[in-house]
Scaffold this motif. Structure first.
Motif, mmCIF file in Angstrom:
data_model
loop_
_atom_site.group_PDB
_atom_site.id
_atom_site.type_symbol
_atom_site.label_atom_id
_atom_site.label_comp_id
_atom_site.label_asym_id
_atom_site.label_seq_id
_atom_site.Cartn_x
_atom_site.Cartn_y
_atom_site.Cartn_z
ATOM 1 N N GLY A 25 0.778 -1.229 0.000
ATOM 2 C CA GLY A 25 0.000 0.000 0.000
ATOM 3 C C GLY A 25 0.806 1.273 0.000
ATOM 4 N N LEU A 26 2.134 1.166 -0.144
ATOM 5 C CA LEU A 26 2.944 2.369 -0.242
ATOM 6 C C LEU A 26 3.974 2.194 -1.344
ATOM 7 C CD1 LEU A 26 5.737 1.332 1.215
ATOM 8 C CD2 LEU A 26 4.591 2.052 3.301
ATOM 9 N N THR A 27 4.565 3.300 -1.741
ATOM 10 C CA THR A 27 5.623 3.257 -2.753
ATOM 11 C C THR A 27 6.906 2.873 -2.027
ATOM 12 O OG1 THR A 27 4.499 4.987 -3.984
ATOM 13 C CG2 THR A 27 6.790 4.524 -4.575
ATOM 14 N N PHE A 28 7.193 1.593 -2.011
ATOM 15 C CA PHE A 28 8.241 1.070 -1.144
ATOM 16 C C PHE A 28 9.612 1.627 -1.485
ATOM 17 C CE2 PHE A 28 9.544 -1.771 2.098
ATOM 18 C CZ PHE A 28 10.800 -2.213 1.755
ATOM 19 N N SER A 29 9.832 1.958 -2.741
ATOM 20 C CA SER A 29 11.158 2.422 -3.138
ATOM 21 C C SER A 29 11.444 3.846 -2.669
ATOM 22 C CB SER A 29 11.327 2.336 -4.654
ATOM 23 O OG SER A 29 10.295 3.062 -5.289
ATOM 24 N N ASN A 30 10.438 4.507 -2.112
ATOM 25 C CA ASN A 30 10.641 5.840 -1.550
ATOM 26 C C ASN A 30 10.790 5.763 -0.039
ATOM 27 O OD1 ASN A 30 10.354 6.983 -4.063
ATOM 28 N ND2 ASN A 30 8.202 7.494 -3.779
ATOM 29 N N GLY A 31 11.474 6.752 0.493
ATOM 30 C CA GLY A 31 11.460 6.934 1.928
ATOM 31 C C GLY A 31 12.382 6.027 2.716
ATOM 32 N N VAL A 32 12.051 5.841 3.962
ATOM 33 C CA VAL A 32 12.892 5.109 4.891
ATOM 34 C C VAL A 32 12.087 4.005 5.571
ATOM 35 C CG1 VAL A 32 14.325 7.131 5.314
ATOM 36 C CG2 VAL A 32 12.386 6.685 6.801
ATOM 37 N N MET A 33 12.805 2.982 6.003
ATOM 38 C CA MET A 33 12.233 1.896 6.787
ATOM 39 C C MET A 33 13.036 1.777 8.072
ATOM 40 S SD MET A 33 9.735 0.626 5.009
ATOM 41 C CE MET A 33 9.435 -0.911 5.882
ATOM 42 N N GLY A 34 12.343 1.473 9.138
ATOM 43 C CA GLY A 34 13.036 1.370 10.412
ATOM 44 C C GLY A 34 12.541 0.203 11.243
ATOM 45 N N TRP A 35 13.397 -0.196 12.189
ATOM 46 C CA TRP A 35 13.014 -1.183 13.196
ATOM 47 C C TRP A 35 13.163 -0.523 14.566
ATOM 48 C CZ3 TRP A 35 10.867 -5.866 12.369
ATOM 49 C CH2 TRP A 35 11.011 -6.454 11.109
ATOM 50 N N PHE A 36 12.167 -0.710 15.385
ATOM 51 C CA PHE A 36 12.180 -0.253 16.764
ATOM 52 C C PHE A 36 11.835 -1.445 17.645
ATOM 53 C CE2 PHE A 36 12.324 4.432 16.378
ATOM 54 C CZ PHE A 36 12.173 4.544 15.008
ATOM 55 N N ARG A 37 12.093 -1.332 18.918
ATOM 56 C CA ARG A 37 11.740 -2.411 19.832
ATOM 57 C C ARG A 37 11.269 -1.852 21.170
ATOM 58 N NH1 ARG A 37 17.782 -4.951 21.047
ATOM 59 N NH2 ARG A 37 18.554 -3.233 22.376
ATOM 60 N N GLN A 38 10.471 -2.661 21.841
ATOM 61 C CA GLN A 38 9.967 -2.270 23.158
ATOM 62 C C GLN A 38 10.065 -3.453 24.094
ATOM 63 O OE1 GLN A 38 6.053 -0.518 23.139
ATOM 64 N NE2 GLN A 38 6.388 0.431 25.128
#
Length: 126
Positions: A25-38
Motif C-alpha cells: 500500500g505504499l511506494t516502497f522504493s521511496n522513503g525510509v524503513m526502520g526497526w524499533f523495539r519495546q
C-alpha cells in the motif's frame, strides 16, 4: 498501508534470528524503513533504519556490529538480521515506514514514521 512483521521467536543467548517486514500500500522504493523495539516495562526505542537506496543505514549503539538491516525494494521487504543475541535484546520488534527521506537524526525518531506494523516478539534466553 500495511506492515507485517514476522520472524520472531525464542532463541538462546548467542543465537541468531532474522526478522522480516512485508509492506503493502505504499511506494516502497521511496522513503525510509526502520526497526524499533519495546522491552517489557520500557519505552519503545530505535534499533535500525535504512534509506530507500539501501546504501545508507543507521544503528543504535546497543546493536551495532551485531544487527544488520537490509531491504529488497522489488519485494517490498525489509529485514533485520540479528546475531550474537543477548537477553537484553528481548522485546517486541516493530517495523516502521515513512515516505519522506529523513536525515539521519530523524530516522532514529519514532515520530518520523507514519506507518507501523503490529510487532513480533523476540525472546532471548540466558
Amino acid at each position: 498501508v500495511q506492515l507485517q512483521a514476522f520472524g520472531g521467536g525464542l532463541v538462546q543467548t548467542g543465537g541468531s534470528l532474522r526478522l522480516s517486514c512485508a509492506a503493502s500500500g505504499l511506494t516502497f522504493s521511496n522513503g525510509v524503513m526502520g526497526w524499533f523495539r519495546q522491552a517489557p516495562g520500557k519505552e519503545r526505542e530505535f534499533v535500525a533504519a535504512i534509506r530507500r537506496s539501501g546504501n545508507m543505514y543507521y544503528y543504535a549503539s546497543s546493536v551495532k556490529g551485531r544487527f544488520t538491516i537490509s531491504r529488497d525494494n522489488a519485494k517490498s521487504m525489509v529485514y533485520l538480521q540479528m546475531n550474537s543475541l543477548k537477553p537484553e535484546d528481548t522485546a517486541v520488534y516493530y517495523c516502521a515506514a515513512d515516505q519522506r527521506n529523513w536525515v539521519a537524526s530523524a530516522m532514529k525518531t519514532m515520530g518520523s514514521y507514519d506507518y507501523w506494523g503490529q510487532g513480533t516478539l523476540v525472546t532471548v534466553s540466558s
